[in-house]
Design a protein around this motif. Structure first.
Motif, PDB file in Angstrom:
ATOM      1  N   GLY A  23      -8.676   2.795  -7.524  1.00 10.40           N
ATOM      2  CA  GLY A  23      -8.392   3.926  -8.426  1.00 10.40           C
ATOM      3  C   GLY A  23      -8.790   3.604  -9.856  1.00 10.40           C
ATOM      4  O   GLY A  23      -9.352   4.454 -10.565  1.00 10.40           O
ATOM      5  N   GLU A  46       0.841  -1.217   0.000  1.00  6.50           N
ATOM      6  CA  GLU A  46       0.000   0.000   0.000  1.00  6.50           C
ATOM      7  C   GLU A  46       0.869   1.257   0.000  1.00  6.50           C
ATOM      8  O   GLU A  46       0.589   2.212  -0.721  1.00  6.50           O
ATOM      9  N   LYS A  47       1.914   1.238   0.815  1.00  4.99           N
ATOM     10  CA  LYS A  47       2.812   2.390   0.927  1.00  4.99           C
ATOM     11  C   LYS A  47       3.526   2.635  -0.412  1.00  4.99           C
ATOM     12  O   LYS A  47       3.635   3.775  -0.882  1.00  4.99           O
ATOM     13  N   ALA A  94      -4.604  -2.839  -3.802  1.00  8.14           N
ATOM     14  CA  ALA A  94      -4.067  -1.477  -3.663  1.00  8.14           C
ATOM     15  C   ALA A  94      -4.353  -0.602  -4.887  1.00  8.14           C
ATOM     16  O   ALA A  94      -4.424   0.618  -4.753  1.00  8.14           O
ATOM     17  N   VAL A  98       2.581   1.688  -3.467  1.00 14.36           N
ATOM     18  CA  VAL A  98       1.652   2.135  -4.518  1.00 14.36           C
ATOM     19  C   VAL A  98       1.344   3.626  -4.333  1.00 14.36           C
ATOM     20  O   VAL A  98       1.319   4.388  -5.309  1.00 14.36           O
ATOM     21  N   ALA A  99       1.160   4.059  -3.088  1.00 11.88           N
ATOM     22  CA  ALA A  99       0.921   5.489  -2.818  1.00 11.88           C
ATOM     23  C   ALA A  99       2.127   6.312  -3.278  1.00 11.88           C
ATOM     24  O   ALA A  99       1.972   7.393  -3.865  1.00 11.88           O
ATOM     25  N   GLN A 100       3.322   5.791  -3.047  1.00 11.46           N
ATOM     26  CA  GLN A 100       4.547   6.499  -3.468  1.00 11.46           C
ATOM     27  C   GLN A 100       4.640   6.592  -4.997  1.00 11.46           C
ATOM     28  O   GLN A 100       4.977   7.650  -5.544  1.00 11.46           O
ATOM     29  N   GLU A 133       2.141   6.580  -7.065  1.00  7.87           N
ATOM     30  CA  GLU A 133       1.119   7.524  -7.558  1.00  7.87           C
ATOM     31  C   GLU A 133       1.559   8.967  -7.296  1.00  7.87           C
ATOM     32  O   GLU A 133       1.304   9.846  -8.129  1.00  7.87           O
ATOM     33  N   ALA A 134       2.237   9.186  -6.166  1.00  9.04           N
ATOM     34  CA  ALA A 134       2.751  10.538  -5.876  1.00  9.04           C
ATOM     35  C   ALA A 134       3.873  10.904  -6.859  1.00  9.04           C
ATOM     36  O   ALA A 134       3.950  12.035  -7.334  1.00  9.04           O
TER      37      ALA A 134
END
Ligand code: CAA
Length: 240
Positions: free
Chosen positions: A120, A63-64, A116, A66-68, A70-71
């Motif tokens: 989206g 999760e962490k 994850a 995938v968030a990175q 996307e950022a």
């Protein structure tokens, strides 16, 4: 093609060629790798793209990461679940840890990665998920109860998620490579590998770019009507 692709196990072996094919198609690629820093740095230098060290069998880490991604790069449009390990051995001698490691790295990781990214993709009404299974998930293989179970599990997983995702513009497909020339098959005992190659009608192993070409097609607009499919590429070794 535009967008962002995550390729697990994307810096080496089949994954390396998948990453390169998607980059050639115009995608930004985030290659996930487990621990081989040298291969990861080589990938970064060679492609100018990002490689992220992620334990795909750890949901919080996925999760962490995938968030990175996307950022750093933007919303994920393509996910290729390619990361895989072998811990071969006959069941009557198999250490339970070798069972769990293979199931978690090869199969549970698909759930974690899809979990994850799929929210989206559903919001944006577009996505391409491609799961790299194996001939040995289709036919079974001596010494691979763990690996065959994980790879067969990916096929059922693919079909169920394809059903859930079809109305949202997301396709979910599986590829079953046969024996491909990589570090993984390079670890096999030569006499075992030779006997397997004798059973391949094309009398050769496959090359990583022959799998990458299928991924490139499945990720494209041209493949919009293909979902829940299993595509074999094994030189005729096993026909379904
Ligand atoms: N079919 C039937 N019998 C077999 C066999 C087979 N394929 N392989 C071995 N045996 C028999 C042997 O003849 C032997 O019998 P005896 O005791 O009567 O002589 C017995 O099983 C034990 O064999 P080994 O001594 O080879 O056993 P081992 O424990 O040393 O090795 C093994 C077992 C490591 C699993 C070995 O059989 C092997 O490497 N098998 C191939 C596994 C394989 O294909 N892995 C693929 C890795 S690449 C990959 O997974 C990518 C992909 O998606 C394709």
């Amino acid at each position: 093609m535009y967008g962002v692709a995550i390729v697990t196990g994307g810096t080496r072996g089949i994954g390396h060629d998948i990453s390169k094919a998607l980059i050639a198609d115009g995608l930004k690629v985030a290659a996930f790798y487990a621990g081989n820093e040298e291969a990861a740095q080589k990938f970064r230098d060679e492609t100018g793209q990002k490689a992220y060290k992620v334990d795909v069998s750890d949901f919080a880490a996925v999760e962490k990461a995938v968030a990175q991604v996307e950022a750093d790069l933007g919303p994920v449009t393509v996910l290729v679940n390619n990361a895989g390990i072998t811990r071969d051995g006959a069941l009557h001698k198999m250490d339970p840890q070798n069972w769990h490691d293979v199931i978690e790295t090869n199969l549970t990781s698909c759930f974690y990665l899809c979990r994850a990214v799929v929210g989206g993709m559903r919001e944006r009404n577009f996505g391409r998920i491609i799961n790299i299974s194996s001939i040995n998930g289709q036919k079974g293989q001596f010494g691979q109860t763990n690996y065959s179970a994980a790879k067969a599990g990916m096929l059922g997983f693919t079909k169920a998620l394809a059903l859930e995702s079809a109305a949202k513009g997301i396709t979910v497909n599986a590829i079953c490579p046969g024996y491909i020339e990589t570090d993984m098959t390079g670890q096999m005992r030569p006499e075992v590998l030779e006997s397997i190659i004798r059973g391949i009608p094309m009398a050769r192993m496959g090359q990583p770019d022959e799998i990458a070409a299928i991924v490139s097609f499945l990720a494209s607009e041209k493949a919009a009507f293909i979902t829940g499919a299993t595509i074999s590429a094994n030189g005729g070794q096993y026909m379904v």
